[in-house]
Design a protein around this motif. Structure first.
Motif, PDB file in Angstrom:
ATOM      1  N   TYR A  72      -3.582   0.247   3.773  1.00 57.00           N
ATOM      2  CA  TYR A  72      -3.033  -0.974   3.422  1.00 57.00           C
ATOM      3  C   TYR A  72      -4.036  -1.380   2.123  1.00 57.00           C
ATOM      4  N   PHE A  73      -3.276  -1.861   1.456  1.00 58.85           N
ATOM      5  CA  PHE A  73      -3.993  -2.451   0.283  1.00 58.85           C
ATOM      6  C   PHE A  73      -3.546  -3.804  -0.446  1.00 58.85           C
ATOM      7  N   ALA A  74      -4.530  -4.431  -0.976  1.00 57.76           N
ATOM      8  CA  ALA A  74      -4.126  -6.113  -1.476  1.00 57.76           C
ATOM      9  C   ALA A  74      -3.296  -5.988  -2.575  1.00 57.76           C
ATOM     10  N   THR A  75      -2.307  -6.981  -2.924  1.00 58.38           N
ATOM     11  CA  THR A  75      -1.582  -6.854  -4.059  1.00 58.38           C
ATOM     12  C   THR A  75      -2.331  -8.182  -5.255  1.00 58.38           C
ATOM     13  N   THR A  76      -2.402  -7.752  -6.410  1.00 58.99           N
ATOM     14  CA  THR A  76      -2.879  -8.725  -7.415  1.00 58.99           C
ATOM     15  C   THR A  76      -1.801  -9.329  -7.939  1.00 58.99           C
ATOM     16  N   ALA A  77      -0.550  -9.146  -7.774  1.00 58.88           N
ATOM     17  CA  ALA A  77       0.737  -9.827  -8.518  1.00 58.88           C
ATOM     18  C   ALA A  77       0.931 -11.017  -8.369  1.00 58.88           C
ATOM     19  N   PRO A  78       0.818 -12.003  -9.393  1.00 57.02           N
ATOM     20  CA  PRO A  78       1.033 -13.618  -9.171  1.00 57.02           C
ATOM     21  C   PRO A  78       1.989 -13.770  -8.175  1.00 57.02           C
ATOM     22  N   GLY A  79       2.076 -14.698  -7.518  1.00 56.27           N
ATOM     23  CA  GLY A  79       3.229 -15.204  -6.501  1.00 56.27           C
ATOM     24  C   GLY A  79       3.297 -14.434  -5.447  1.00 56.27           C
ATOM     25  N   TYR A  80       2.461 -13.347  -4.902  1.00 51.39           N
ATOM     26  CA  TYR A  80       2.484 -12.523  -4.052  1.00 51.39           C
ATOM     27  C   TYR A  80       1.182 -12.871  -2.895  1.00 51.39           C
ATOM     28  N   HIS A  81       0.796 -14.006  -2.912  1.00 51.29           N
ATOM     29  CA  HIS A  81      -0.191 -14.294  -2.321  1.00 51.29           C
ATOM     30  C   HIS A  81      -0.017 -13.739  -0.716  1.00 51.29           C
ATOM     31  N   GLY A  82      -0.825 -12.926   0.041  1.00 48.00           N
ATOM     32  CA  GLY A  82      -0.901 -12.825   1.331  1.00 48.00           C
ATOM     33  C   GLY A  82      -0.234 -11.585   1.544  1.00 48.00           C
ATOM     34  N   TRP A  83       0.481 -11.017   0.460  1.00 49.67           N
ATOM     35  CA  TRP A  83       1.233  -9.562   0.755  1.00 49.67           C
ATOM     36  C   TRP A  83       0.207  -8.463   0.371  1.00 49.67           C
ATOM     37  N   ARG A  84       0.863  -7.222   0.947  1.00 46.19           N
ATOM     38  CA  ARG A  84       0.101  -6.354   0.495  1.00 46.19           C
ATOM     39  C   ARG A  84       0.735  -4.871   0.649  1.00 46.19           C
ATOM     40  N   TRP A  85       0.414  -4.024  -0.013  1.00 45.49           N
ATOM     41  CA  TRP A  85       1.091  -2.544  -0.288  1.00 45.49           C
ATOM     42  C   TRP A  85       0.714  -1.841   0.955  1.00 45.49           C
ATOM     43  N   THR A  86       1.649  -1.290   1.736  1.00 44.23           N
ATOM     44  CA  THR A  86       1.431  -0.441   2.743  1.00 44.23           C
ATOM     45  C   THR A  86       1.994   0.994   2.459  1.00 44.23           C
ATOM     46  N   VAL A  87       1.027   1.843   2.741  1.00 48.06           N
ATOM     47  CA  VAL A  87       1.438   3.343   2.305  1.00 48.06           C
ATOM     48  C   VAL A  87       1.249   3.920   3.643  1.00 48.06           C
ATOM     49  N   THR A  88       2.259   4.660   4.077  1.00 45.22           N
ATOM     50  CA  THR A  88       2.325   5.504   5.344  1.00 45.22           C
ATOM     51  C   THR A  88       2.455   7.012   4.807  1.00 45.22           C
ATOM     52  N   VAL A  89       1.261   7.641   5.641  1.00 42.69           N
ATOM     53  CA  VAL A  89       0.934   8.943   5.230  1.00 42.69           C
ATOM     54  C   VAL A  89       1.148   9.897   6.539  1.00 42.69           C
ATOM     55  N   SER A  90       1.367  11.216   6.495  1.00 44.27           N
ATOM     56  CA  SER A  90       1.283  11.949   7.714  1.00 44.27           C
ATOM     57  C   SER A  90       0.984  13.589   7.403  1.00 44.27           C
ATOM     58  N   ARG A  91       0.960  14.161   8.235  1.00 42.50           N
ATOM     59  CA  ARG A  91       0.728  15.777   8.046  1.00 42.50           C
ATOM     60  C   ARG A  91       0.976  16.445   9.156  1.00 42.50           C
ATOM     61  N   ILE A  92       1.326  17.717   8.924  1.00 46.49           N
ATOM     62  CA  ILE A  92       1.890  18.630  10.283  1.00 46.49           C
ATOM     63  C   ILE A  92       0.572  19.289  10.904  1.00 46.49           C
ATOM     64  N   ALA A  93       0.829  19.715  12.135  1.00 47.55           N
ATOM     65  CA  ALA A  93      -0.263  19.956  12.915  1.00 47.55           C
ATOM     66  C   ALA A  93      -1.106  21.069  12.366  1.00 47.55           C
ATOM     67  N   ARG A  94      -2.500  21.040  12.274  1.00 46.45           N
ATOM     68  CA  ARG A  94      -3.514  22.173  11.768  1.00 46.45           C
ATOM     69  C   ARG A  94      -3.467  22.128  10.479  1.00 46.45           C
ATOM     70  N   SER A  95      -2.840  21.302   9.649  1.00 42.74           N
ATOM     71  CA  SER A  95      -2.783  21.141   8.269  1.00 42.74           C
ATOM     72  C   SER A  95      -3.769  20.158   7.841  1.00 42.74           C
ATOM     73  N   LYS A  96      -4.291  20.353   6.509  1.00 40.49           N
ATOM     74  CA  LYS A  96      -5.235  19.371   5.863  1.00 40.49           C
ATOM     75  C   LYS A  96      -4.311  18.846   4.696  1.00 40.49           C
ATOM     76  N   ASN A  97      -3.054  19.146   4.425  1.00 42.52           N
ATOM     77  CA  ASN A  97      -2.094  18.745   3.391  1.00 42.52           C
ATOM     78  C   ASN A  97      -1.654  17.249   3.912  1.00 42.52           C
ATOM     79  N   VAL A  98      -1.974  16.034   3.194  1.00 43.78           N
ATOM     80  CA  VAL A  98      -1.496  14.845   3.592  1.00 43.78           C
ATOM     81  C   VAL A  98      -0.215  14.535   2.661  1.00 43.78           C
ATOM     82  N   THR A  99       0.792  13.941   3.340  1.00 38.97           N
ATOM     83  CA  THR A  99       2.061  13.766   2.636  1.00 38.97           C
ATOM     84  C   THR A  99       2.375  12.217   2.735  1.00 38.97           C
ATOM     85  N   VAL A 100       2.770  11.576   1.941  1.00 37.11           N
ATOM     86  CA  VAL A 100       3.323  10.261   1.644  1.00 37.11           C
ATOM     87  C   VAL A 100       4.444  10.094   2.268  1.00 37.11           C
ATOM     88  N   CYS A 101       4.713   9.370   3.369  1.00 41.36           N
ATOM     89  CA  CYS A 101       5.929   9.204   3.738  1.00 41.36           C
ATOM     90  C   CYS A 101       6.938   8.100   3.089  1.00 41.36           C
TER      91      CYS A 101
END
Length: 279
Positions: A72-101
């Motif tokens: 979760y990241f805060a947004t600095t866009a005017p008019g979006y007080h209290g909103w946040r960027w949500t980035v969901t990530v995942s990876r397969i078993a036994r892998s170190k490579n992270v994928t943005v979902c």
């Protein structure tokens, strides 16, 4: 910046995120260190999606499930007080490579939100419809009822002739007509709009509209109380007015003012003072 739970439990410490984000379904799911460390990958994904460089500080990380979490990241866009960027990530078993979902801008605590959507039929009010607007057909309008029913079939010439008089000659050819309740509501609405006897013009008028030559009576139930003014000099020209309404443009302006036999102005009689006359 939100801190990760030192015990490795599901969730984040930052209360602004914790109170508005669903918890993981399984309490036994532990945090994924690989996903939790992918802060910069998540930030880059949010910046790419945003396109206006409005991604602020990192608010925290939430473990959504096994090898699935959200940054979760805060947004600095005017008019979006209290909103946040949500980035969901995942990876397969036994892998170190992270994928943005998924990347989304979602509301948090105290976020400015649009009011709940209300169907047009509930939010539309009289006066909102313009001259070129069109309302959809409402077959269940409670203000209307069936206008006529044929009394016979087309093979019966006598019945057809009777229907012709009732429907065409008497003006009942409309499929639906107003209910008595709708007519009464209209009458009350017109009176409340100052088209009755209580208006300043009616009180100053020597005669009511009922005796004015410029009044065209309405038909049906409303015709017993109202007509349309067609006097271009009247402030009510083109409006529906009650019979007991009035104005200074009455056709019979030479008619005597309504009232008693007292002269105008009437004398004032003081009944609270005693006058003593010597014999």
């Amino acid at each position: 910046m939100g801190e990760l739970d030192p015990q490795g439990a599901v969730g984040i410490v930052d209360p602004a995120v914790e109170t508005t984000t669903p918890r993981a379904t399984a309490a036994s799911v532990r945090k994924d260190a690989v996903l939790a460390a992918a802060v910069e990958l998540a930030r880059d994904a949010a910046l790419e999606t945003s396109g206006i460089d409005d991604v602020g500080e990192h608010l925290g990380y939430l473990q959504e499930g096994e090898r699935l979490g959200s940054h979760y990241f805060a947004t600095t866009a005017p008019g979006y007080h209290g909103w946040r960027w949500t980035v969901t990530v995942s990876r397969i078993a036994r892998s170190k490579n992270v994928t943005v979902c998924e990347v989304a801008l979602l509301p948090g605590d105290g976020a400015l939100l649009a009011p709940a959507w209300v169907p047009w039929a509930e939010r539309l009010a009289p006066g909102d419809v313009g001259a070129t607007d069109m309302l959809p057909y409402d077959p269940s309008d409670e203000r209307l009822e069936t206008g006529y029913r044929r009394s016979g079939d087309d093979a019966d010439e006598a019945a057809v002739a009777t229907d012709q008089v009732a429907i065409v000659e008497l003006g009942l050819e409309r499929e639906r007509v107003p209910t008595r309740g709708a007519l009464r509501a209209a009458a009350q609405r017109w009176l409340d709009q100052g088209r009755g006897v209580d208006s300043p013009g009616a009180r100053a008028s020597s005669e009511g509209c009922e005796t004015c030559g410029f009044l065209v009576p309405l038909g049906g139930y409303l015709g017993t109380m109202f007509g349309v003014c067609i006097n271009e000099w009247s402030p009510d020209d083109g409006r529906v007015v009650a019979f007991n309404h009035g104005c200074g443009a009455h056709s019979e302006t030479d008619a005597p003012r309504a009232g008693g036999d007292w002269p105008d102005p009437a004398p004032i009689v003081d009944e609270f003072q005693l006058e003593v006359h010597a014999p």
